[in-house]
Structures are given as structure tokens and as C-alpha cells.
Scaffold this motif. Structure first.
Motif, PDB file in Angstrom:
ATOM      1  N   ALA A 205       0.948  -1.298   0.133  1.00 39.02           N
ATOM      2  CA  ALA A 205      -0.131   0.039   0.121  1.00 39.02           C
ATOM      3  C   ALA A 205       1.183   1.187  -0.209  1.00 39.02           C
TER       4      ALA A 205
ATOM      5  N   ASP B 185       2.485   4.705  -0.489  1.00 39.29           N
ATOM      6  CA  ASP B 185       2.311   5.512  -1.674  1.00 39.29           C
ATOM      7  C   ASP B 185       3.461   7.108  -1.692  1.00 39.29           C
TER       8      ASP B 185
ATOM      9  N   HIS C 150       0.424   5.226  -5.958  1.00 37.26           N
ATOM     10  CA  HIS C 150       0.598   4.055  -5.605  1.00 37.26           C
ATOM     11  C   HIS C 150       1.512   3.079  -6.223  1.00 37.26           C
ATOM     12  N   LYS C 151       2.784   3.054  -6.130  1.00 37.58           N
ATOM     13  CA  LYS C 151       3.823   2.019  -6.433  1.00 37.58           C
ATOM     14  C   LYS C 151       3.527   1.224  -7.006  1.00 37.58           C
TER      15      LYS C 151
ATOM     16  N   HIS D 257      -4.520   1.505  -4.972  1.00 37.36           N
ATOM     17  CA  HIS D 257      -5.637   0.669  -3.134  1.00 37.36           C
ATOM     18  C   HIS D 257      -6.453   1.501  -2.623  1.00 37.36           C
TER      19      HIS D 257
ATOM     20  N   GLY E  17      -2.697   9.905   1.958  1.00 32.00           N
ATOM     21  CA  GLY E  17      -2.105   8.848   1.878  1.00 32.00           C
ATOM     22  C   GLY E  17      -1.636   7.508   2.819  1.00 32.00           C
ATOM     23  N   TYR E  18      -1.631   6.577   2.357  1.00 33.36           N
ATOM     24  CA  TYR E  18      -1.690   5.661   2.642  1.00 33.36           C
ATOM     25  C   TYR E  18       0.161   5.574   3.961  1.00 33.36           C
ATOM     26  N   THR E  19       1.139   6.087   3.280  1.00 32.22           N
ATOM     27  CA  THR E  19       1.948   5.989   3.814  1.00 32.22           C
ATOM     28  C   THR E  19       2.769   7.035   5.092  1.00 32.22           C
TER      29      THR E  19
ATOM     30  N   TRP F 215      -4.803   8.303 -11.505  1.00 31.59           N
ATOM     31  CA  TRP F 215      -4.556   8.958 -10.390  1.00 31.59           C
ATOM     32  C   TRP F 215      -5.407  10.213  -9.843  1.00 31.59           C
TER      33      TRP F 215
END
Length: 370
Positions: free
Chosen positions: A41, A43, A53-54, A58, A195-197, A283
């Protein structure tokens, strides 16, 4: 001295680390081979400033209020409904199949859910108990819709015909009788606002949590004192592949930034029958960023060979039989907890793996007062 050594900094490992650190006030070391937290997950903002997202898209969705409340402690949300179009016969049609899909593909002027269901009943192939993915789809919508929308996509995604895949694969995709074009109908849908990160960083910010990246846990496990191990990696690797390797599918992502404000009409367009890639994601539709440029990602499925990342356990009966051998070995180890997509050899949505991690923490790890 650590109380817990956790292998993997994705959803499972991060949930365990946060709960153990904050609820039990115990020390945790979380180890990951990658150079970042967040697992698949992860990003980041690319050179153009677009949040991507790399490891592919997600889209968070859940009906589990408890999971949503838990994650909301670490992020605000950007709410949106995930909508997907599929490129079929030169036309973009809604997926999951709904009333408008039938109109665009066949010119059918159906007016009600009852009329749509009557059409499905007319074309479907009767199967009392579907045993594979092909039978699941054809028993709902017939052979032509199966060929147009499912067969090619599934073959690209999994590398094997749908009739060789477990019924559960196609069972994840609904069929609609109305005009609802949302891919998911869950109560809570969206993405972490920043973001998820950023969400994972907050989850793992507790002073009881230490993080070691770019590290194979095998190289440090005998040097780091710990009481218990939580393992979220591939279960066959943990046991040195003693029964053989579990098969996976992998993905290759092609990220491209274009000097134009918008590339496509929707955040995701599937290509079941054309090209080598399965889908293209833009995105900005999901993040609602404003920019004169845009970034898209093409997704190419492939075998998980030669060091490729392991993304999808392949749901076939012989694979599950092999996994059960490893699971029997895992059950013998009282000092190791196995959890996650790779450790359980099971495809989980994000909310499912969070829910499972929270449940295991409550049932097996948390010290409850007498």
C-alpha cells in the motif's frame, strides 16, 4: 531486548506493532526487506507532485465500522466511490455489469431490475453448484458477457483459464440489475487523505516501536533478543520451502506522467481483450489533485518468478493442499504468530487483513485481566 519481533511492515505487521506498543506498552522491532514501510500500500508523490501507489491501486472500502474507526485514528479520509469502465468492442461500459452495460453492448432498452434479471435468466447457463470461476460467471450472465468481460481479463490476470480457478475468484465481482455503477457498495469508501504512507507513519510513531528496513529478518533474528515472533511474510519461505514453493502471480507497473490535464474519463479502465495490460489507472480522479499534468499507471500481470514480488496467491485446490502442509507446521510453533496475505496464502482486502490482525491481537496476544 524486544518483546516482539515483527517481520513485515505492511498492514498486518503495522497493526500488530501499533496495538502491542500502545495497548500493552511493550517494545516492538518491525523488520522489512524493502526500503519503506506500508507494504504494497506504499504511496508517494512523484516528480510531478502526483500522489501515486507504487504497487498498483489500493482503493479502501469496508462495511466494518470497527476497522474504519481504528484506521481513522491515524488518518483523515478523502471519500469517493470507485468507478470502473471496461473497454469492450470499442466502447467503455460499466463494470460490474449493470443495466447500462447491457444497453451499450446490445442496445437493450431494459427499464427495471426485473427486466434485467429476466434477461440474465434467459442467457445464463444453468449450473446448480458452480465449482470454478467460469461456471460462476456463465451461470449468472451467460457465455457472451463472460467472453466479453471476464474470460480475457482473468486469463491475463492469472495466466490460467477461468475454468481452472476456484469459484471464489469470480465470486468477488457482483452482477447488478439496476444502474448502480459503483464498483463497491460498502458503507465506507475512499483513500487516506494524505496517502497510505502518511497513515502508516502515524501508526508506527509510538516510542515503543523500532523499525529496521532493507533487512532480511534471518540475518538478525539470532542477534536480536525477543520473546515472540509475528511473521507476515511467505509461509513457504519461513519453512525453507521444505514441501515446495507456493505459486503466486506478480505484477509489473508502468508509471507515466503526461503533459496534459486528464488522460481518461475514469480513475480505472479495464482492458479484458486488448493489449497486454489489464488496466490503466489515472490517480488524480481519486486524489482530486489539481495539476496541468497527470500520471497514469498500466498494470501487467506475470508469473512471480526470478525475484518478482509475490502479489496474488493462486486459488487452485492443489495450491491450497500444499499450503495446508505448511499451515500444519505453523500450528506446531507456539512462539510464532502467522498472519497476512503471504503468511495465510490468501487474498485479503485491506479491511479484512486489518480485521484479522486486530482479532488475533485480542484473542492471542493481548493480556486480559482475570
Amino acid at each position: 531486548m524486544f518483546d516482539f519481533l515483527i517481520v513485515g511492515a505492511g498492514f498486518s505487521g503495522s497493526v500488530f506493532a501499533e496495538r502491542i506498543a500502545s495497548q500493552l506498552n511493550q517494545r516492538v522491532l518491525i523488520v522489512d526487506q524493502r526500503d519503506h514501510i506500508g507494504g504494497n500500500a506504499f504511496d508517494y508523490y512523484n516528480e510531478a507532485g502526483i500522489l501515486i501507489h507504487k504497487y498498483g491501486p489500493h482503493w479502501f472500502h469496508t462495511n466494518d465500522k470497527g476497522v474504519f474507526s481504528y484506521l481513522s485514528a491515524f488518518t483523515d479520509w478523502h471519500y469517493h466511490y470507485h468507478r470502473v469502465k471496461s473497454y469492450v468492442d470499442g466502447t467503455l461500459v460499466p463494470i460490474p455489469i449493470n443495466l447500462d452495460t447491457l444497453k451499450l453492448l446490445y442496445g437493450l432498452n431494459l427499464q427495471s431490475p426485473a427486466e434485467v434479471q429476466a434477461y440474465y435468466d434467459q442467457v445464463k447457463i444453468p449450473v446448480k453448484t458452480p465449482t470454478n470461476s467460469e461456471e460462476v460467471v456463465t451461470s449468472q450472465v451467460g457465455e457472451d458477457l463472460y467472453n466479453k468481460l471476464f474470460k480475457g481479463y482473468t486469463l491475463k490476470q492469472w495466466g490460467i483459464p477461468p475454468k481452472e480457478l476456484a469459484a471464489s475468484v469470480a465470486g468477488r465481482i457482483p452482477v447488478r440489475t439496476n444502474r448502480d455503477d459503483r464498483y463497491f457498495t460498502d458503507s465506507y469508501q475512499g483513500m487516506p487523505k494524505h496517502g497510505y504512507t502518511a497513515m502508516f507513519k502515524k501508526m508506527l510513531s509510538h516510542p515503543n516501536i523500532s523499525i529496521m528496513l532493507q533487512t532480511d529478518y534471518r540475518t538478525i533474528i539470532n542477534e536480536i533478543s525477543h520473546k515472540k515472533l509475528i511473521y507476515t511474510g511467505p509461509i513457504d519461505s519461513f519453512f525453507d520451502y521444505k514441501y515446495g514453493k507456493l505459486p503466486y502471480r506478480s505484477l509489473r507497473f508502468e508509471h507515466e506522467t503526461l503533459n496534459q490535464e486528464q488522460y481518461q474519463s475514469h480513475q480505472q479502465i479495464n482492458y479484458p481483450n486488448d493489449y497486454d495490460f489489464t488496466r490503466v489507472v489515472e490517480w488524480k480522479h481519486a486524489t482530486q489533485q489539481k495539476s496541468q499534468v497527470t500520471t497514469i499507471t498500466r498494470e501487467y500481470p506475470m508469473p512471480a518468478e526470478g525475484g518478482m514480488e509475490k502479489y496474488y496467491p493462486i486459488p487452485k485446490e492443489d495450491n491450497h493442499l500444499l499450503f495446508r502442509k505448511y499451515q500444519e507446521e505453523a500450528d506446531k510453533l507456539d512462539h510464532v504468530v502467522f498472519c497476512g496475505r503471504l503468511a495465510d496464502y490468501k487474498y485479503y482486502n485491506m479491511d479484512q487483513v486489518v480485521a484479522r490482525s486486530l482479532k488475533i491481537f485480542e484473542d492471542q496476544i493481548q493480556v486480559k485481566p482475570r
